[in-house]
Design a protein around this motif. Structure first.
Motif, mmCIF file in Angstrom:
data_model
loop_
_atom_site.group_PDB
_atom_site.id
_atom_site.type_symbol
_atom_site.label_atom_id
_atom_site.label_comp_id
_atom_site.label_asym_id
_atom_site.label_seq_id
_atom_site.Cartn_x
_atom_site.Cartn_y
_atom_site.Cartn_z
ATOM 1 N N SER A 36 1.017 -1.406 -0.346
ATOM 2 C CA SER A 36 0.036 0.442 -0.178
ATOM 3 C C SER A 36 1.058 0.857 -0.034
ATOM 4 O O SER A 36 1.397 1.655 1.010
ATOM 5 N N HIS A 37 0.768 1.649 -1.124
ATOM 6 C CA HIS A 37 1.540 2.683 -1.351
ATOM 7 C C HIS A 37 1.300 3.935 -2.713
ATOM 8 O O HIS A 37 0.738 3.318 -3.299
ATOM 9 N N ARG A 38 2.286 5.070 -2.572
ATOM 10 C CA ARG A 38 1.542 5.808 -3.503
ATOM 11 C C ARG A 38 2.733 7.111 -3.684
ATOM 12 O O ARG A 38 3.170 7.553 -2.299
ATOM 13 N N ILE A 39 3.306 7.379 -5.057
ATOM 14 C CA ILE A 39 4.426 8.110 -5.618
ATOM 15 C C ILE A 39 3.339 9.548 -5.669
ATOM 16 O O ILE A 39 2.755 9.571 -7.112
ATOM 17 N N ASP A 41 0.782 16.375 -8.381
ATOM 18 C CA ASP A 41 0.082 15.621 -8.925
ATOM 19 C C ASP A 41 -1.790 15.794 -8.003
ATOM 20 O O ASP A 41 -1.165 16.430 -6.608
ATOM 21 N N MET A 42 -2.460 15.313 -8.484
ATOM 22 C CA MET A 42 -3.881 15.073 -7.367
ATOM 23 C C MET A 42 -3.688 13.883 -6.481
ATOM 24 O O MET A 42 -3.022 13.205 -7.465
ATOM 25 N N ALA A 43 -4.114 14.222 -5.763
ATOM 26 C CA ALA A 43 -4.397 13.669 -4.485
ATOM 27 C C ALA A 43 -5.634 12.849 -3.627
ATOM 28 O O ALA A 43 -6.080 13.770 -3.710
ATOM 29 N N THR A 44 -6.042 11.453 -3.566
ATOM 30 C CA THR A 44 -7.431 11.608 -2.653
ATOM 31 C C THR A 44 -7.102 12.165 -1.158
ATOM 32 O O THR A 44 -5.763 12.061 -1.070
ATOM 33 N N ARG A 45 -8.221 12.201 -0.634
ATOM 34 C CA ARG A 45 -7.741 13.562 0.157
ATOM 35 C C ARG A 45 -8.006 11.977 1.870
ATOM 36 O O ARG A 45 -8.523 12.628 2.907
ATOM 37 N N ARG A 97 -1.062 3.108 3.913
ATOM 38 C CA ARG A 97 -0.403 3.849 2.792
ATOM 39 C C ARG A 97 0.679 4.835 3.211
ATOM 40 O O ARG A 97 0.736 5.906 3.052
ATOM 41 N N LEU A 98 1.314 4.192 2.594
ATOM 42 C CA LEU A 98 3.229 5.193 2.334
ATOM 43 C C LEU A 98 3.081 6.456 1.347
ATOM 44 O O LEU A 98 2.622 5.607 0.621
ATOM 45 N N ASN A 99 2.973 7.431 1.840
ATOM 46 C CA ASN A 99 3.188 8.279 0.347
ATOM 47 C C ASN A 99 4.575 8.567 0.257
ATOM 48 O O ASN A 99 5.586 9.358 1.143
ATOM 49 N N ILE A 100 4.834 8.082 -0.575
ATOM 50 C CA ILE A 100 6.241 9.100 -0.923
ATOM 51 C C ILE A 100 5.715 10.030 -2.148
ATOM 52 O O ILE A 100 5.772 10.751 -3.106
ATOM 53 N N HIS A 101 6.273 11.447 -1.348
ATOM 54 C CA HIS A 101 6.560 12.660 -2.455
ATOM 55 C C HIS A 101 8.042 12.694 -2.907
ATOM 56 O O HIS A 101 8.901 12.562 -2.382
#
Length: 80
Positions: A45-48, A53-57, A63-67
Motif C-alpha cells: 500500500s503506497h503511492r508516489i 499531482d492530484m491526490a485523494t484526501r 498507505r506510505l505516501n512518497i513525495h
C-alpha cells in the motif's frame, strides 16, 4: 478492532525507517545503483506523488505516501 499504530504495534515500519531508505533517491522499476530504490521493494500500500499531482484526501494509515521533487528524487514520506 484493536488500534494499529505504524511502527509501534504493526509490521508496516515507520516514517523514519522509510525516510532513511528513500530520501534523495529515485524510485525505479529495478534498483540499479545506490541512488535508486525499486518499486517492488515498497510496501504493497503506497503511492508516489509528483509535484502538481492530484491526490485523494482519504486517510489510510497503512498507505506510505512518497513525495517526489521536481527532479524525481524523494523529498518526503508519510503515512496516510
Amino acid at each position: 478492532m484493536p488500534l494499529v499504530v505504524p511502527g509501534i504495534n504493526s509490521s508496516m515500519g515507520n516514517k523514519t525507517d522509510w525516510a532513511n531508505k528513500l530520501m534523495g533517491k529515485k524510485i525505479t522499476e529495478a534498483s540499479a545503483d545506490m541512488n535508486s530504490f525499486a518499486k517492488r521493494d515498497l510496501p504493497e500500500s503506497h503511492r508516489i506523488l509528483r509535484p502538481g499531482d492530484m491526490a485523494t484526501r482519504d486517510h489510510k494509515p497503512e498507505r506510505l505516501n512518497i513525495h517526489l521533487g521536481e527532479d524525481d528524487t524523494v523529498r518526503d514520506v508519510n503515512y496516510g
